[in-house]
Design an enzyme around this catalytic site. Structure first.
Site, PDB file in Angstrom:
ATOM      1  CG  HIS A   1       7.078   4.107  -3.762  1.00 54.65           C
ATOM      2  ND1 HIS A   1       5.999   3.752  -2.989  1.00 54.65           N
ATOM      3  CD2 HIS A   1       6.670   5.163  -4.512  1.00 54.65           C
ATOM      4  CE1 HIS A   1       4.982   4.555  -3.267  1.00 54.65           C
ATOM      5  NE2 HIS A   1       5.372   5.422  -4.181  1.00 54.65           N
TER       6      HIS A   1
ATOM      7  CD  GLN B   1       1.443   2.779  -2.239  1.00 55.54           C
ATOM      8  OE1 GLN B   1       1.799   3.668  -1.482  1.00 55.54           O
ATOM      9  NE2 GLN B   1       0.322   2.830  -2.959  1.00 55.54           N
TER      10      GLN B   1
ATOM     11  CD  GLN C   1       3.669  13.843  -3.624  1.00 54.53           C
ATOM     12  OE1 GLN C   1       3.185  13.015  -2.859  1.00 54.53           O
ATOM     13  NE2 GLN C   1       4.588  14.702  -3.245  1.00 54.53           N
TER      14      GLN C   1
ATOM     15  NE  ARG D   1       0.966   6.866   0.872  1.00 52.98           N
ATOM     16  CZ  ARG D   1       1.425   7.225  -0.323  1.00 52.98           C
ATOM     17  NH1 ARG D   1       1.228   8.477  -0.752  1.00 52.98           N
ATOM     18  NH2 ARG D   1       2.078   6.361  -1.093  1.00 52.98           N
TER      19      ARG D   1
ATOM     20  CB  SER E   1       2.349   6.259  -5.700  1.00 54.21           C
ATOM     21  OG  SER E   1       2.955   6.655  -4.496  1.00 54.21           O
ATOM     22  CG  LEU E   2      -2.054  10.284  -3.629  1.00 56.45           C
ATOM     23  CD1 LEU E   2      -2.389  10.237  -2.155  1.00 56.45           C
ATOM     24  CD2 LEU E   2      -1.848  11.707  -4.108  1.00 56.45           C
TER      25      LEU E   2
END
Length: 310
Positions: free
Chosen positions: A197, A246, A10, A114, A89-90
């Site tokens: 996170h 994560q 993202q 999510r 991440s994503l």
């Protein structure tokens, strides 16, 4: 040729992403159509035309970046294959599709959920993220521990001298002041609505863990280096645990890239919108070639450059 594929997260989205690939490649067009059929709205129109405000909504952003990344992957993978994948991440979800762990349709729905879980976890305006530039990670860790106005913690160890922090708004703002006093080159709030996170995402992690129970996970066809531990994962159980961890743990991106380089990679290819990961890689190790693929021009350049590597 030992290649690693990297997938952005993202923040890499932009209006127009994926359009030129769809104009030229049927494989990309098919990916966008599948995404629209699965999610019940025109993903292609949102990615190509916006509006930006809608594209930037977390639960829209995540499946749209996934779609753009997989569209680019489908155009590339007929020519070259990786020996390892990773995503920021994503982007880890795109990497899992590339490794055959998750089906694309399942991942579309999962990333949309999510995004909603993350948005629901912290009321808008209560959390904040900031980028700290020019300080070592130990110094940033210490600053976060020194804050007195609430909770803040490191969220992304992106590369040497670039660390993102996340937490409660007042605490992050205090950490920004402390970082500047400690000599940070820059310490700036990020334009995101969710403090990712960090432990503020525990509720989102719990909801994600429940959602994953209904998703089919298959054994990976190649290793996936995860964000949470910077480890090579080869089993579905370890991958499922990693996805949950994560969300409320810091991303060890610098460590992940270092682990991949140490495994003997010849080059990296960033697949999807933007060049954020390419820039981070050059700060981690400028000697390892890295190319990006997000449109027909960059696809041609990447393939031409890879063919020239001895």
């Amino acid at each position: 040729m030992r290649l690693a594929f990297l997938f952005p997260g993202q923040g890499s989205q932009y209006v127009g992403m994926g359009k030129s690939l769809c104009d030229e490649f049927a494989e990309a067009e098919h990916v966008f159509q599948e995404a629209s059929d699965c999610l019940g709205y025109d993903v292609k129109k949102l990615c190509f035309e916006g509006p930006k405000e809608e594209l930037d909504r977390t639960f829209r952003t995540q499946p749209c970046i996934l779609t753009s990344s997989i569209a680019a992957l489908r155009c590339l993978e007929e020519n070259v294959r990786p020996v390892v994948v990773a995503g920021h991440s994503l982007g880890e979800y795109s990497a899992l599709v590339a490794a055959g762990v998750l089906k694309f349709r399942d991942t579309l729905k999962l990333t949309e959920m999510r995004g909603r879980f993350m948005q629901d976890a912290v009321p808008e305006g209560k959390g904040l993220m900031a980028a700290i530039l020019g300080l070592e990670r130990e110094r940033v860790d210490y600053i976060c521990l020194s804050v007195t106005r609430g909770y803040v913690a490191p969220a992304n160890y992106n590369c040497p001298g670039q660390i993102v922090i996340a937490g409660e708004k007042d605490a992050v703002e205090e950490a920004i002041v402390l970082a500047k006093e400690a000599g940070a080159r820059r310490a700036i709030p990020l334009a995101v609505s969710v403090p990712s996170h960090c432990t503020l995402m525990v509720d989102a992690s719990n909801r994600l863990a429940d959602a994953l129970k209904d998703i089919e996970f298959r054994e990976p066809s190649l290793p996936v280096v995860n964000n949470a531990d910077a480890m090579f994962l080869n089993t579905t159980d370890s991958i499922m645990v990693s996805l949950v961890k994560q969300l409320d743990s810091p991303l060890l991106w610098e460590d992940s890239i270092t682990a991949i380089i140490d495994s003997g990679i010849d080059a990296f290819i960033e697949i999807g919108p933007g060049k954020i990961l390419t820039g981070l890689l050059r700060r981690i190790d400028s000697k390892v070639p890295c190319f990006n693929v997000e449109d027909p021009g960059s696809l041609s350049k990447a393939l031409e450059a890879i063919n020239k590597i001895p």
